[in-house]
Design an enzyme around this catalytic site. Structure first.
Site, PDB file in Angstrom:
ATOM      1  N   THR A  87      33.025  44.462  40.453  1.00  0.00           N
ATOM      2  CA  THR A  87      33.855  45.126  39.449  1.00  0.00           C
ATOM      3  C   THR A  87      34.072  44.125  38.326  1.00  0.00           C
ATOM      4  O   THR A  87      34.688  43.073  38.540  1.00  0.00           O
ATOM      5  CB  THR A  87      35.229  45.523  40.040  1.00  0.00           C
ATOM      6  OG1 THR A  87      35.014  46.349  41.186  1.00  0.00           O
ATOM      7  CG2 THR A  87      36.058  46.279  39.020  1.00  0.00           C
ATOM      8  N   LYS A 162      34.829  53.322  37.083  1.00  0.00           N
ATOM      9  CA  LYS A 162      35.619  52.600  38.092  1.00  0.00           C
ATOM     10  C   LYS A 162      37.016  52.251  37.544  1.00  0.00           C
ATOM     11  O   LYS A 162      38.027  52.482  38.202  1.00  0.00           O
ATOM     12  CB  LYS A 162      34.854  51.331  38.494  1.00  0.00           C
ATOM     13  CG  LYS A 162      35.637  50.286  39.239  1.00  0.00           C
ATOM     14  CD  LYS A 162      35.608  50.500  40.719  1.00  0.00           C
ATOM     15  CE  LYS A 162      36.507  49.496  41.428  1.00  0.00           C
ATOM     16  NZ  LYS A 162      36.641  49.761  42.832  1.00  0.00           N
ATOM     17  N   LYS A 237      43.806  43.214  39.177  1.00  0.00           N
ATOM     18  CA  LYS A 237      42.532  42.866  38.517  1.00  0.00           C
ATOM     19  C   LYS A 237      41.960  44.092  37.790  1.00  0.00           C
ATOM     20  O   LYS A 237      41.587  44.018  36.624  1.00  0.00           O
ATOM     21  CB  LYS A 237      41.523  42.365  39.561  1.00  0.00           C
ATOM     22  CG  LYS A 237      40.140  42.145  38.989  1.00  0.00           C
ATOM     23  CD  LYS A 237      39.051  41.944  40.025  1.00  0.00           C
ATOM     24  CE  LYS A 237      37.690  41.986  39.325  1.00  0.00           C
ATOM     25  NZ  LYS A 237      36.565  41.791  40.219  1.00  0.00           N
TER      26      LYS A 237
HETATM   27  P1  NAD Z   1      34.961  37.712  47.702  1.00  0.00           P
HETATM   28  O1  NAD Z   1      35.713  36.694  46.929  1.00  0.00           O
HETATM   29  O2  NAD Z   1      35.211  37.879  49.164  1.00  0.00           O
HETATM   30  O3  NAD Z   1      33.361  37.464  47.514  1.00  0.00           O
HETATM   31  C1  NAD Z   1      32.768  36.948  46.362  1.00  0.00           C
HETATM   32  C2  NAD Z   1      31.678  35.979  46.801  1.00  0.00           C
HETATM   33  O4  NAD Z   1      30.979  35.505  45.659  1.00  0.00           O
HETATM   34  C3  NAD Z   1      32.234  34.755  47.537  1.00  0.00           C
HETATM   35  O5  NAD Z   1      31.598  34.614  48.796  1.00  0.00           O
HETATM   36  C4  NAD Z   1      31.889  33.594  46.598  1.00  0.00           C
HETATM   37  O6  NAD Z   1      31.603  32.376  47.272  1.00  0.00           O
HETATM   38  C5  NAD Z   1      30.666  34.142  45.884  1.00  0.00           C
HETATM   39  N1  NAD Z   1      30.385  33.477  44.616  1.00  0.00           N
HETATM   40  C6  NAD Z   1      31.262  33.142  43.640  1.00  0.00           C
HETATM   41  N2  NAD Z   1      30.614  32.546  42.626  1.00  0.00           N
HETATM   42  C7  NAD Z   1      29.306  32.517  42.969  1.00  0.00           C
HETATM   43  C8  NAD Z   1      28.144  32.037  42.326  1.00  0.00           C
HETATM   44  N3  NAD Z   1      28.188  31.455  41.116  1.00  0.00           N
HETATM   45  N4  NAD Z   1      26.949  32.152  42.983  1.00  0.00           N
HETATM   46  C9  NAD Z   1      26.898  32.725  44.217  1.00  0.00           C
HETATM   47  N5  NAD Z   1      27.967  33.211  44.859  1.00  0.00           N
HETATM   48  C10 NAD Z   1      29.151  33.100  44.243  1.00  0.00           C
HETATM   49  O7  NAD Z   1      35.206  39.095  46.935  1.00  0.00           O
HETATM   50  P2  NAD Z   1      34.941  40.586  47.489  1.00  0.00           P
HETATM   51  O8  NAD Z   1      36.197  41.120  48.061  1.00  0.00           O
HETATM   52  O9  NAD Z   1      33.684  40.584  48.279  1.00  0.00           O
HETATM   53  O10 NAD Z   1      34.734  41.369  46.106  1.00  0.00           O
HETATM   54  C11 NAD Z   1      33.524  41.278  45.364  1.00  0.00           C
HETATM   55  C12 NAD Z   1      33.585  42.229  44.182  1.00  0.00           C
HETATM   56  O11 NAD Z   1      33.791  43.560  44.673  1.00  0.00           O
HETATM   57  C13 NAD Z   1      34.734  41.956  43.206  1.00  0.00           C
HETATM   58  O12 NAD Z   1      34.258  42.158  41.897  1.00  0.00           O
HETATM   59  C14 NAD Z   1      35.793  42.982  43.604  1.00  0.00           C
HETATM   60  O13 NAD Z   1      36.630  43.337  42.519  1.00  0.00           O
HETATM   61  C15 NAD Z   1      34.919  44.146  44.029  1.00  0.00           C
HETATM   62  N6  NAD Z   1      35.563  45.062  44.984  1.00  0.00           N
HETATM   63  C16 NAD Z   1      36.246  44.582  46.068  1.00  0.00           C
HETATM   64  C17 NAD Z   1      36.836  45.455  46.960  1.00  0.00           C
HETATM   65  C18 NAD Z   1      37.580  44.944  48.170  1.00  0.00           C
HETATM   66  O14 NAD Z   1      38.271  45.755  48.821  1.00  0.00           O
HETATM   67  N7  NAD Z   1      37.486  43.675  48.528  1.00  0.00           N
HETATM   68  C19 NAD Z   1      36.732  46.849  46.744  1.00  0.00           C
HETATM   69  C20 NAD Z   1      35.997  47.332  45.665  1.00  0.00           C
HETATM   70  C21 NAD Z   1      35.424  46.411  44.788  1.00  0.00           C
END
Ligand code: NAD
Length: 290
Positions: A87, A162, A237
């Site tokens: 997102t 979204k 966010k």
């Molecule tokens: P998270 O923080 O658990 O995962 C993000 C991952 O990206 C981490 O493992 C981090 O190490 C990795 N990362 C960061 N910078 C990086 C880079 N430069 N290169 C490689 N890897 C890198 O977050 P999440 O909960 O998995 O959410 C991910 C996305 O999904 C976000 O944009 C969030 O808004 C969206 N989202 C999350 C949810 C939820 O319920 N968690 C629901 C819908 C959407």
């Protein structure tokens, strides 16, 4: 299909595992240590992307997406598709799409709803923006990771859908919680309040499917001491993204603005961090008007 998956956190890891379990050849990269069933890890995003027909990113925000896109786009081969499921803000999503097009690549912005549970179960909803060709190439992968994919329009349309949806969700949750708190103070029983509103014109997803009052309506995070679910900071966010988009598009969104301010206060100055976004109800319960 050879797939690179970049960003294997709470959402990315189970999504990548589902693609591998469906028989795809998945190469993963995360800047933190990650191990995912069936996924071969590499040392860099570029290395993961170099041989892939599809590169999927699931990253925290637009700035990080831009940095990863700068790395993977030059490494990808012509005709491959870049699918960003994070997102992020609409402007960054469109900038990445332009960069991909200039490099002869297909791209889709495809944020999801359904949370961690949906990611694990393969029941996410994808909201996609991009060309017909890009969507067609990504769709079989959406079918594995999710139960529904809507092609919303050109680049950025997925992110637009979204944040508009989640702006409604944030505003409606606040309205539902403040109404419950008012009903309490008026001596109205919460179950009666639910019985009336859930079948009257005040009904909504937040009342009917995710009721913020414990013990009332279907099971929800309220029944589990407001453990997320959907954490208040993630709602914040998305609300901030909605206001950034409203600024950039000159849209008047006063309710979205108030919801952003309230969730900001809740997460940053009260006890909202780490709690479900429906914990707005106990917040309102404790407060008075004066
Ligand atoms: P998270 O923080 O658990 O995962 C993000 C991952 O990206 C981490 O493992 C981090 O190490 C990795 N990362 C960061 N910078 C990086 C880079 N430069 N290169 C490689 N890897 C890198 O977050 P999440 O909960 O998995 O959410 C991910 C996305 O999904 C976000 O944009 C969030 O808004 C969206 N989202 C999350 C949810 C939820 O319920 N968690 C629901 C819908 C959407």
């Amino acid at each position: 299909m050879k797939i690179a998956f970049i960003g294997l956190g709470n959402m990315g890891a189970p999504m990548a595992a589902n693609l591998a379990a469906a028989g795809h050849d998945v190469i993963g990269f995360d800047q933190a240590d990650a191990t995912v069933d069936g996924v071969t890890m590499t040392q860099s995003a570029a290395e993961a992307a170099s041989d892939a027909e599809a590169v999927i990113t699931m990253l925290p925000n637009g700035q990080i997406l831009r940095a990863v896109a700068d790395e993977v786009i030059p490494a990808m081969h012509a005709g491959a598709v870049l699918i960003d499921c994070s997102t992020v803000d609409v402007d960054n999503a469109r900038a990445v799409a332009r960069q991909a097009a200039d490099a002869g690549l297909l791209s889709v912005d495809a944020p999801v709803s359904g949370g961690i549970g949906g990611a694990a179960a393969g029941t996410l909803t994808f909201m996609a923006g991009g060309s017909d060709a890009a969507f067609a190439k990504a769709e079989p992968l959406f079918d594995i990771m999710g139960q529904k994919a809507v092609h919303c329009g050109q680049a950025g349309a997925g992110q637009a859908a979204k944040i508009c949806n989640n702006m409604i969700l944030g505003v409606t949750m606040i309205a539902t919680c403040e109404a419950f708190a008012l009903a309490d103070k008026l001596g109205l029983d919460r179950q009666k309040m639910f019985d009336v509103v859930s079948t009257s014109s005040g009904y909504s997803w937040t009342m009917n499917a995710y009721c913020p009052a414990p013990g009332v309506g279907p099971q929800s995070p309220a029944d589990n001491n407001y453990q997320p679910g959907f954490a208040a900071e993630l709602m914040l966010k998305d609300l901030r993204l909605s206001q950034q988009a409203a600024d950039s598009a000159d849209a008047d969104t006063p309710m979205g603005q108030v919801a952003t301010t309230l969730y900001e206060q809740f997460v940053e100055h009260e006890d909202g961090l780490g709690r479900d976004f429906s914990a707005m109800l106990p917040r309102f319960e404790k407060r008075g008007r004066h």
